[in-house]
Every structure is written in C-alpha cells, then in structure tokens.
Design a protein around this motif. Structure first.
Motif, PDB file in Angstrom:
ATOM      1  N   PRO A 177      86.726 -36.363  36.669  1.00  0.00           N
ATOM      2  CA  PRO A 177      85.940 -37.326  37.150  1.00  0.00           C
ATOM      3  C   PRO A 177      86.284 -38.234  38.446  1.00  0.00           C
ATOM      4  O   PRO A 177      87.601 -38.317  38.508  1.00  0.00           O
ATOM      5  CB  PRO A 177      85.467 -38.415  36.051  1.00  0.00           C
ATOM      6  CG  PRO A 177      86.909 -38.131  35.140  1.00  0.00           C
ATOM      7  CD  PRO A 177      87.451 -36.715  35.447  1.00  0.00           C
ATOM      8  N   ALA A 178      85.477 -39.035  39.156  1.00  0.00           N
ATOM      9  CA  ALA A 178      85.923 -39.717  40.041  1.00  0.00           C
ATOM     10  C   ALA A 178      86.781 -40.998  39.495  1.00  0.00           C
ATOM     11  O   ALA A 178      86.601 -41.519  38.304  1.00  0.00           O
ATOM     12  CB  ALA A 178      85.091 -40.676  41.038  1.00  0.00           C
ATOM     13  N   PRO A 179      88.019 -41.456  40.040  1.00  0.00           N
ATOM     14  CA  PRO A 179      88.490 -41.226  41.545  1.00  0.00           C
ATOM     15  C   PRO A 179      89.367 -40.255  41.539  1.00  0.00           C
ATOM     16  O   PRO A 179      90.086 -40.016  42.518  1.00  0.00           O
ATOM     17  CB  PRO A 179      88.866 -42.609  41.669  1.00  0.00           C
ATOM     18  CG  PRO A 179      89.564 -43.276  40.390  1.00  0.00           C
ATOM     19  CD  PRO A 179      88.767 -42.533  39.467  1.00  0.00           C
ATOM     20  N   TRP A 180      89.552 -39.243  40.463  1.00  0.00           N
ATOM     21  CA  TRP A 180      90.705 -38.343  40.419  1.00  0.00           C
ATOM     22  C   TRP A 180      90.303 -36.927  40.972  1.00  0.00           C
ATOM     23  O   TRP A 180      90.852 -35.997  40.851  1.00  0.00           O
ATOM     24  CB  TRP A 180      91.289 -38.255  38.979  1.00  0.00           C
ATOM     25  CG  TRP A 180      91.636 -39.682  38.562  1.00  0.00           C
ATOM     26  CD1 TRP A 180      92.640 -40.397  38.999  1.00  0.00           C
ATOM     27  CD2 TRP A 180      91.075 -40.511  37.726  1.00  0.00           C
ATOM     28  NE1 TRP A 180      92.872 -41.422  38.373  1.00  0.00           N
ATOM     29  CE2 TRP A 180      91.806 -41.773  37.509  1.00  0.00           C
ATOM     30  CE3 TRP A 180      89.818 -40.415  36.959  1.00  0.00           C
ATOM     31  CZ2 TRP A 180      91.424 -42.585  36.744  1.00  0.00           C
ATOM     32  CZ3 TRP A 180      89.571 -41.266  36.165  1.00  0.00           C
ATOM     33  CH2 TRP A 180      90.169 -42.507  35.930  1.00  0.00           C
ATOM     34  N   THR A 181      88.854 -36.851  41.252  1.00  0.00           N
ATOM     35  CA  THR A 181      88.241 -35.483  41.526  1.00  0.00           C
ATOM     36  C   THR A 181      89.009 -34.681  42.343  1.00  0.00           C
ATOM     37  O   THR A 181      89.159 -33.671  42.262  1.00  0.00           O
ATOM     38  CB  THR A 181      86.763 -35.497  42.118  1.00  0.00           C
ATOM     39  OG1 THR A 181      86.229 -36.753  41.139  1.00  0.00           O
ATOM     40  CG2 THR A 181      85.967 -34.422  42.001  1.00  0.00           C
ATOM     41  N   GLY A 182      89.539 -35.234  43.518  1.00  0.00           N
ATOM     42  CA  GLY A 182      90.362 -34.608  44.735  1.00  0.00           C
ATOM     43  C   GLY A 182      91.628 -33.907  44.027  1.00  0.00           C
ATOM     44  O   GLY A 182      92.365 -33.194  44.917  1.00  0.00           O
ATOM     45  N   LEU A 183      92.196 -34.513  42.770  1.00  0.00           N
ATOM     46  CA  LEU A 183      93.563 -34.172  42.497  1.00  0.00           C
ATOM     47  C   LEU A 183      93.620 -32.551  42.016  1.00  0.00           C
ATOM     48  O   LEU A 183      94.700 -32.044  41.826  1.00  0.00           O
ATOM     49  CB  LEU A 183      94.047 -35.128  41.598  1.00  0.00           C
ATOM     50  CG  LEU A 183      94.226 -36.705  42.034  1.00  0.00           C
ATOM     51  CD1 LEU A 183      94.719 -37.271  41.064  1.00  0.00           C
ATOM     52  CD2 LEU A 183      95.070 -36.621  43.395  1.00  0.00           C
ATOM     53  N   VAL A 184      92.489 -32.270  41.640  1.00  0.00           N
ATOM     54  CA  VAL A 184      92.362 -30.798  40.972  1.00  0.00           C
ATOM     55  C   VAL A 184      91.389 -30.046  41.824  1.00  0.00           C
ATOM     56  O   VAL A 184      90.276 -30.607  41.808  1.00  0.00           O
ATOM     57  CB  VAL A 184      92.181 -31.066  39.515  1.00  0.00           C
ATOM     58  CG1 VAL A 184      91.837 -29.667  38.923  1.00  0.00           C
ATOM     59  CG2 VAL A 184      93.311 -31.565  38.674  1.00  0.00           C
ATOM     60  N   SER A 185      91.845 -28.750  41.841  1.00  0.00           N
ATOM     61  CA  SER A 185      90.767 -27.937  42.499  1.00  0.00           C
ATOM     62  C   SER A 185      90.740 -26.565  41.956  1.00  0.00           C
ATOM     63  O   SER A 185      91.864 -26.098  41.031  1.00  0.00           O
ATOM     64  CB  SER A 185      91.036 -27.693  44.093  1.00  0.00           C
ATOM     65  OG  SER A 185      92.221 -26.830  44.143  1.00  0.00           O
ATOM     66  N   GLY A 186      89.566 -25.867  41.869  1.00  0.00           N
ATOM     67  CA  GLY A 186      89.587 -24.713  41.061  1.00  0.00           C
ATOM     68  C   GLY A 186      90.057 -23.565  41.660  1.00  0.00           C
ATOM     69  O   GLY A 186      89.822 -23.153  42.767  1.00  0.00           O
ATOM     70  N   PRO A 271      92.447 -25.153  36.723  1.00  0.00           N
ATOM     71  CA  PRO A 271      92.745 -26.343  37.369  1.00  0.00           C
ATOM     72  C   PRO A 271      94.034 -26.809  38.229  1.00  0.00           C
ATOM     73  O   PRO A 271      95.207 -26.858  37.557  1.00  0.00           O
ATOM     74  CB  PRO A 271      92.587 -27.530  35.987  1.00  0.00           C
ATOM     75  CG  PRO A 271      93.047 -26.614  34.975  1.00  0.00           C
ATOM     76  CD  PRO A 271      93.001 -25.245  35.216  1.00  0.00           C
ATOM     77  N   ALA A 272      94.150 -26.345  39.449  1.00  0.00           N
ATOM     78  CA  ALA A 272      95.192 -26.370  40.328  1.00  0.00           C
ATOM     79  C   ALA A 272      95.352 -27.525  40.948  1.00  0.00           C
ATOM     80  O   ALA A 272      94.642 -28.377  41.474  1.00  0.00           O
ATOM     81  CB  ALA A 272      95.137 -25.362  41.067  1.00  0.00           C
ATOM     82  N   ARG A 326     102.539 -39.601  40.992  1.00  0.00           N
ATOM     83  CA  ARG A 326     103.130 -38.848  42.470  1.00  0.00           C
ATOM     84  C   ARG A 326     102.022 -38.640  43.324  1.00  0.00           C
ATOM     85  O   ARG A 326     102.384 -38.456  44.481  1.00  0.00           O
ATOM     86  CB  ARG A 326     103.938 -37.662  42.083  1.00  0.00           C
ATOM     87  CG  ARG A 326     103.141 -36.657  41.668  1.00  0.00           C
ATOM     88  CD  ARG A 326     103.897 -35.413  40.976  1.00  0.00           C
ATOM     89  NE  ARG A 326     103.409 -34.244  40.762  1.00  0.00           N
ATOM     90  CZ  ARG A 326     102.496 -34.017  39.752  1.00  0.00           C
ATOM     91  NH1 ARG A 326     102.321 -34.873  38.786  1.00  0.00           N
ATOM     92  NH2 ARG A 326     101.939 -32.891  39.282  1.00  0.00           N
ATOM     93  N   THR A 327     100.623 -38.381  42.714  1.00  0.00           N
ATOM     94  CA  THR A 327      99.733 -38.190  43.485  1.00  0.00           C
ATOM     95  C   THR A 327      98.799 -39.257  43.660  1.00  0.00           C
ATOM     96  O   THR A 327      98.079 -39.619  44.629  1.00  0.00           O
ATOM     97  CB  THR A 327      99.012 -36.865  42.991  1.00  0.00           C
ATOM     98  OG1 THR A 327      98.607 -37.113  41.664  1.00  0.00           O
ATOM     99  CG2 THR A 327      99.812 -35.739  43.149  1.00  0.00           C
ATOM    100  N   THR A 328      98.374 -40.143  42.333  1.00  0.00           N
ATOM    101  CA  THR A 328      97.259 -40.851  42.513  1.00  0.00           C
ATOM    102  C   THR A 328      97.526 -42.091  43.147  1.00  0.00           C
ATOM    103  O   THR A 328      96.480 -42.671  44.105  1.00  0.00           O
ATOM    104  CB  THR A 328      96.899 -41.517  41.224  1.00  0.00           C
ATOM    105  OG1 THR A 328      98.052 -41.946  40.643  1.00  0.00           O
ATOM    106  CG2 THR A 328      96.157 -40.581  40.213  1.00  0.00           C
ATOM    107  N   GLU A 329      98.638 -42.624  43.666  1.00  0.00           N
ATOM    108  CA  GLU A 329      98.996 -43.633  44.669  1.00  0.00           C
ATOM    109  C   GLU A 329      98.576 -43.225  45.980  1.00  0.00           C
ATOM    110  O   GLU A 329      98.110 -44.146  46.854  1.00  0.00           O
ATOM    111  CB  GLU A 329     100.421 -44.064  44.319  1.00  0.00           C
ATOM    112  CG  GLU A 329     100.645 -44.999  43.118  1.00  0.00           C
ATOM    113  CD  GLU A 329     102.015 -45.283  42.807  1.00  0.00           C
ATOM    114  OE1 GLU A 329     102.447 -45.999  41.961  1.00  0.00           O
ATOM    115  OE2 GLU A 329     102.972 -45.059  43.775  1.00  0.00           O
ATOM    116  N   GLY A 330      98.871 -42.115  46.234  1.00  0.00           N
ATOM    117  CA  GLY A 330      98.435 -41.545  47.568  1.00  0.00           C
ATOM    118  C   GLY A 330      97.007 -41.297  47.693  1.00  0.00           C
ATOM    119  O   GLY A 330      96.400 -41.237  48.862  1.00  0.00           O
TER     120      GLY A 330
END
Ligand code: GLY
Length: 332
Positions: A177-186, A271-272, A326-330
């Motif tokens: 879900p948002a706001p983390w949607t872009g952290l994982v791609s199929g 989920p990559a 390591r990723t969410t802050e960015g």
C-alpha cells in the motif's frame, strides 16, 4: 498488544504464528489468503543455490532462516525434505555457471562438492547426461501450500483490519500500500506442476544453454518445475513461451518429463526490491512495520522474518541489512 498482519502469504502467516506464540493478540487480514506468490512457490530452502553475485547477504540470512525451519515444520506438522540441492550444468558453458556458484559459496565459507558427469549420475540416476554439477547437501524443501494451510489453521483470519490494532505489520508481497508502493515491483515467475513415476530424488537446480531451471520433488511423485523471471507491470499470466522454455530446459535434464502428467501451470509476481534484500522492520510510519520485498526468498526467509519482526516489537532491534529505512527515507 493487538497486532494486525496485512497479507496471508507465507511471510505474513509465519509472522502471525510467531507473534501468537509470544502472546500477542494477532489477526491476519486478507480476503484471499495464500493465493499470491506463496501459491506458486516451489518451496526450495536453498540459500546456497539461490544466492548470486551482489546478493551475498541472502546467504547469511538464508542460512539463519534454514536453521529455523526444522522447528517450524515440526510445530506445523508439515514435511521438511532434507535431501539437499544438486546444481547441474547441461553443457560446458552451463558447468562454468555451476563452478562460479561453487566459487562464490566457497568465498563465503560455504563449501559445496563439485561432481563430475559420473558423480551427478550416481547422485541422481533420473537425470540425463550432463557436463557436471555440485551437491549442496544441507539444503531442503517444503510444500508452501501445505505450510500455508497449516498456518491458516493456527491464526485468526479477518477480511478487514481492526481499528484498535496497536501495530500493523504489512506483508502484502508484491502489492504494497501507499506510501511504500514503489519500494517493491513485480517480477513474474511461471511455474508448472507435474506428476511422475520417475521423479528426481532431490531438488535439482540447473542451467541448460544458459537458461536457469529447477525441479523440486515432493517425494510422492509430485514435481514443481520453475521458474521464469521477468520484470513487467501487467497482471502475471502463464504464457505459452514461458511454459515452452521451462519444459524444454527441464526435459534436457530429466528425460522422464516426457511421461509426466502436466497437472497445473501458475504465474505470480515475486516482490522484488531495488537491492534484492527484503524490507523487515520500521516503515517510517509510527505503528507500522514492514515484512515485505522477499523477492525469490519468501519461503526460505519466512521463519527468520517472523523472528526479526517479533524481536523488533519486543526490543526495537533491526537487522541493518534488511532495515526498510535504507529505502523509505529516500522514497518518502
Ligand atoms: N525461489 C525460486 C524462485 O523465485 O523462482
């Protein structure tokens, strides 16, 4: 403390089981449980066979999680097949791939024994003549569908989150879900399920003309054949080309495929994450913990993830290698 776990795949369910054992009031929230990547997964517990250059942390995490699997399988009453993984190279070029894998493992203190043509044949008589291979004797496999069914018997399942949950663990696989949607791609994986009178005895992870393929036997004639790997944005479907490539590669290694019953074809998104490592720990939003982005390693890493999430809730500890910050802050 009341905890909702969003996502009833193998990761979410295992987290819920661990939290329940530690006394939390846990509910798993999912309208269609165990129907995502866990439904397609072959169930290789293969930290050595599945690690690759640049992703060496997976070996450390995978070995730690593999060590937790026997107790989890025993608690759940599911079979853990500890038959090892046989790496095989079909031709000379494919054998170089096996040798590179063995060298990578050796550099990390994880020895694998190289086998010549005859050694492979003696280890796995069901295989065709191949150039050579290597045995990883400590690796194992489980049936993820059986694991999820046993976990679903042990956890409370809901269709909607509880408004009074103190903590939410997000374990929704490739669909965050948002706001983390872009952290994982199929990354689509296509998998075939077969039934054979002449299955391999152990997991076979091979390369055939540069194509990677694996066969995971259940010990009762069922064999899972995987897997394609393709980044894409459309819903995952089993394609003719994907099935053809899998069958062609597997047949070169395992001639009895010709007589095997083709039972099922499945496609799901892995989920990559950008760096190939999962996101386990604080999400950047108070009261929300991530247990996501397990890419190729969800089944293997499920019990370690459960332990890391439960330890985090109890002590605040986070393994830096998988810390989502390591990723969410960015990203946020
Ligand atoms: N771990 C096997 C796969 O992702 O295909």
């Amino acid at each position: 403390m009341r905890v909702d776990v969003l996502g009833a795949g193998i990761v979410g369910l295992t987290v819920a089981e661990e939290l329940g054992r530690r006394g939390y009031d846990v509910a798993v929230v999912d309208r269609d449980p165990a129907s995502g990547a866990s439904y397609a997964a072959a169930g290789m517990l293969s930290p050595g066979a599945e690690v690759w250059h640049g992703e060496e942390e997976i070996l450390r995490l995978g070995l730690a999680s593999l060590a937790l699997w026997p107790a989890l399988a025993e608690r759940l009453g599911v079979a853990l097949r500890r038959t090892g993984t046989l790496l095989v190279g079909y031709d000379g070029g494919d054998l170089q791939q096996v040798e590179r894998q063995v060298a990578l493992l050796g550099r990390h203190g994880h020895e694998a024994r190289l086998l010549g043509r005859a050694g492979v044949r003696a280890t796995e008589p069901a295989l065709a003549r191949v150039a050579g291979g290597a045995l990883l004797p400590d690796e194992a496999s489980v049936d993820p569908r059986a694991v999820c069914a046993a976990l679903l018997d042990r956890v409370a399942l809901r269709e909607v989150p509880r408004p009074d949950a103190a903590v939410t663990v997000v374990a929704t696989g490739a669909g965050l879900p948002a706001p983390w949607t872009g952290l994982v791609s199929g990354v689509r994986g296509e998998v075939l399920r077969l039934r054979s009178d002449d299955p391999p005895r152990r997991t076979v992870r091979g390369w055939v003309g540069g194509e990677a393929v694996y066969l995971v036997p259940r010990g009762d004639g069922r064999v899972v054949l995987g897997a394609t790997s393709e980044a894409h944005s459309a819903p995952p479907v089993l394609t003719g080309g994907g099935a053809l490539r899998l069958l062609a590669s597997a047949r070169a290694l395992w001639p009895a495929l010709d007589r095997a019953e083709l039972v099922e074809g499945t496609a799901r998104d892995r989920p990559a994450t950008a760096d190939g490592l999962p996101l386990i720990g604080p999400s950047g939003v108070a009261g929300v913990v991530l247990a996501a982005g397990h890419y190729r390693h969800g089944v293997l890493l499920a019990p370690l993830t459960a332990r890391l999430v439960a330890d985090h809730l109890e002590t605040g500890h986070v393994d830096p290698a998988v810390d989502p910050r390591r990723t969410t802050e960015g990203a946020r």
